[in-house]
Write an enzyme that holds these catalytic residues in place. Structure first.
Site, mmCIF file in Angstrom:
data_model
loop_
_atom_site.group_PDB
_atom_site.id
_atom_site.type_symbol
_atom_site.label_atom_id
_atom_site.label_comp_id
_atom_site.label_asym_id
_atom_site.label_seq_id
_atom_site.Cartn_x
_atom_site.Cartn_y
_atom_site.Cartn_z
ATOM 1 N N HIS A 28 0.671 -1.007 0.000
ATOM 2 C CA HIS A 28 -0.027 -0.185 -0.313
ATOM 3 C C HIS A 28 0.674 1.495 -0.034
ATOM 4 O O HIS A 28 1.178 1.356 0.629
ATOM 5 C CB HIS A 28 -1.294 0.026 1.309
ATOM 6 C CG HIS A 28 -2.479 -0.734 1.135
ATOM 7 N ND1 HIS A 28 -3.218 -1.075 1.625
ATOM 8 C CD2 HIS A 28 -2.550 -2.058 0.457
ATOM 9 C CE1 HIS A 28 -4.421 -1.734 1.722
ATOM 10 N NE2 HIS A 28 -3.758 -2.665 0.363
ATOM 11 N N TYR B 10 -9.504 5.840 7.261
ATOM 12 C CA TYR B 10 -10.053 5.187 8.687
ATOM 13 C C TYR B 10 -11.200 6.448 8.545
ATOM 14 O O TYR B 10 -10.918 7.588 8.070
ATOM 15 C CB TYR B 10 -8.937 5.988 9.057
ATOM 16 C CG TYR B 10 -7.426 4.402 9.726
ATOM 17 C CD1 TYR B 10 -7.493 3.945 10.874
ATOM 18 C CD2 TYR B 10 -6.671 4.903 8.616
ATOM 19 C CE1 TYR B 10 -6.207 2.667 11.024
ATOM 20 C CE2 TYR B 10 -6.016 3.955 8.477
ATOM 21 C CZ TYR B 10 -5.708 3.207 9.809
ATOM 22 O OH TYR B 10 -4.575 1.977 9.675
ATOM 23 N N PRO C 144 -4.777 -0.191 18.604
ATOM 24 C CA PRO C 144 -4.778 -0.684 16.600
ATOM 25 C C PRO C 144 -4.621 0.133 16.181
ATOM 26 O O PRO C 144 -4.303 -0.081 14.956
ATOM 27 C CB PRO C 144 -6.324 -1.742 16.794
ATOM 28 C CG PRO C 144 -7.398 -1.140 17.810
ATOM 29 C CD PRO C 144 -6.486 -0.939 19.241
ATOM 30 N N LYS D 273 0.611 -0.640 15.421
ATOM 31 C CA LYS D 273 1.283 -1.079 15.644
ATOM 32 C C LYS D 273 2.467 -2.112 16.448
ATOM 33 O O LYS D 273 3.059 -2.375 16.969
ATOM 34 C CB LYS D 273 1.965 0.517 16.433
ATOM 35 C CG LYS D 273 1.865 1.476 15.693
ATOM 36 C CD LYS D 273 2.697 1.390 14.554
ATOM 37 C CE LYS D 273 3.119 2.410 13.668
ATOM 38 N NZ LYS D 273 3.643 2.204 12.750
ATOM 39 N N TYR E 287 3.574 6.109 10.375
ATOM 40 C CA TYR E 287 3.056 5.106 10.147
ATOM 41 C C TYR E 287 3.654 3.448 9.272
ATOM 42 O O TYR E 287 3.012 2.552 9.548
ATOM 43 C CB TYR E 287 1.206 5.799 8.931
ATOM 44 C CG TYR E 287 0.566 4.396 8.722
ATOM 45 C CD1 TYR E 287 -0.374 4.491 9.440
ATOM 46 C CD2 TYR E 287 1.137 3.395 7.256
ATOM 47 C CE1 TYR E 287 -1.692 3.768 9.363
ATOM 48 C CE2 TYR E 287 0.071 3.133 6.716
ATOM 49 C CZ TYR E 287 -1.845 3.791 8.050
ATOM 50 O OH TYR E 287 -2.684 2.266 7.909
#
Length: 393
Positions: A76, A204, A296, A300, A388
């Protein structure tokens, strides 16, 4: 009591952290034994994270378990944040030069089992009442029992990879151990369904009704999560209600692509931030969830477990290969420096995208200002992207 052959490293916990540590040590010529309470089927049935940082995939390749990951993992370049009907794209590769890979924890565990089986590394399943003993001495050992009776395993070191509820952290004297915790007032209701994902990248979604996540495990396997009350019950969420609520929390243009299907797995996960210091005592060292938990958002948990394994395996290899104990002495400090940065990011991201209804309008205004700043600042997006994809070791 039956005494097994002595091993150099006794690894308690047969999840990804313990299995990966055993494999890396084997590649370096260091023998170990893995003790796992559950059966192999139990371990493989555990649903976990599916987003791997680049550093994590690099370590897996170096350990020799990157083949199927490279064939089947979904790379991604970015992800989306949906907010008030808007969609903000975070282009990870453009901002950092790095990507993340979607590859299920269950699949990774399969790969580790296959590699360890081929290497002949012993994994003892059904190990009950596991107890590290004499960890503050030069002669630690581990006691446990199986269907064959009681056992004692002598070792040089004990690696505690037995998760948040395991025994290893509890073995550290209470007057030496400090814990830091934040429990969030909500959980994640997650389902897995054999349907095409809503899109190729993660979404998200922040919404007045609560947070939602659209993720995937493969082109035909979707993972969806909803913010729910911490004390809720999955029985209250038949599939139809779940998808109705998911659709309500997504922008209209995004929800139009939602494919409904029966759930094949459904669970509610509580959210907490937790860190234990130090990550070891004497000849015992903690790794993964035994030492720390992250909410979550940002995925991580597994990645931190892998970074712990990186630092711990490096230290053990230096001890056996070079007779250098400096990395063992600084393991906790080194690992915690990265842990706390990931804890900060996970706490921040969780705070931005979830609803904290009990905190009043001030919190909501702060969230709105945070998103507005993020949407208008490439520097802020770069900081998000850097965390991220994973901070460097």
């Amino acid at each position: 009591m039956r005494h097994l052959e002595r091993t150099r490293v006794a690894i308690i916990g047969g999840g990804p952290a313990g299995l990966l540590l055993a494999l890396i040590l084997h590649r370096a010529g260091i023998d170990s034994v893995v003790l796992e309470r559950g059966s192999r089927d139990d371990v493989l049935s555990r649903m976990g994270a599916d987003m791997l940082e680049k550093a994590t995939t690099d370590i897996l390749r170096t350990a020799g378990v990157g083949g199927r990951l490279d064939r089947e993992g979904l790379v991604h370049d970015g992800f989306d944040i949906a907010w008030r009907g808007e969609v903000l794209h975070i282009p990870l590769r453009d901002l950092t030069g790095k990507t993340v890979t979607i590859y299920g924890e269950t699949e990774l565990t399969h790969d580790l089992y296959d590699a360890l089986d081929e290497a002949g590394v012993p994994i003892i399943h059904g190990a009950e009442d596991v107890r590290p003993q004499d960890i503050a001495t030069d002669a630690p050992f581990v006691t446990f029992h199986t269907v064959d009776g009681e056992h004692s395993l002598e070792c040089d070191y004990v690696a505690g990879c037995d998760g948040f509820h395991g025994v290893c952290r509890q073995t550290i004297p209470a007057d030496l151990l400090r814990t830091f915790e934040r429990v969030y007032p909500f959980g994640w209701l997650g389902i897995l369904t054999r349907t095409p994902p809503i899109q190729d990248e993660l979404i998200y979604a922040h919404h007045a009704r609560g947070f939602a996540l659209c993720s995937l495990r493969s082109p035909q396997l979707s993972r969806y999560c909803l913010q729910c009350d911490a004390g809720d019950d999955v029985a209250n969420w038949p599939d139809e209600r779940f998808f109705d609520e998911l659709e309500a929390r997504l922008p209209v243009a995004v929800a139009a692509h939602l494919k409904r299907g029966p759930s094949i797995e459904k669970s509610i996960a509580p959210l907490r931030s937790f860190v234990a210091e130090p990550m070891g005592h004497g000849r015992l060292f903690l790794a993964g969830d035994a030492a720390h938990i992250v909410p979550p958002a940002g995925a991580k948990g597994l990645n931190l477990a892998v970074s712990d394994v990186h630092y711990l395996s490096r230290a053990l290899i230096a001890h056996y290969r070079d007779k250098d104990d400096q990395l063992l002495k600084t393991y906790s400090e080194t690992a915690l420096a990265r842990v706390w940065k990931a804890e900060r990011f996970s706490w921040w991201f969780t705070s931005m995208i979830h609803m904290f209804g009990e905190e009043g309008t001030f919190s909501q205004r702060i969230q709105e200002a945070e998103f507005d700043y993020l949407a208008g600042s490439q520097a802020a997006q770069t900081a998000l992207a850097e965390n991220y994809v994973g901070l460097p070791y």
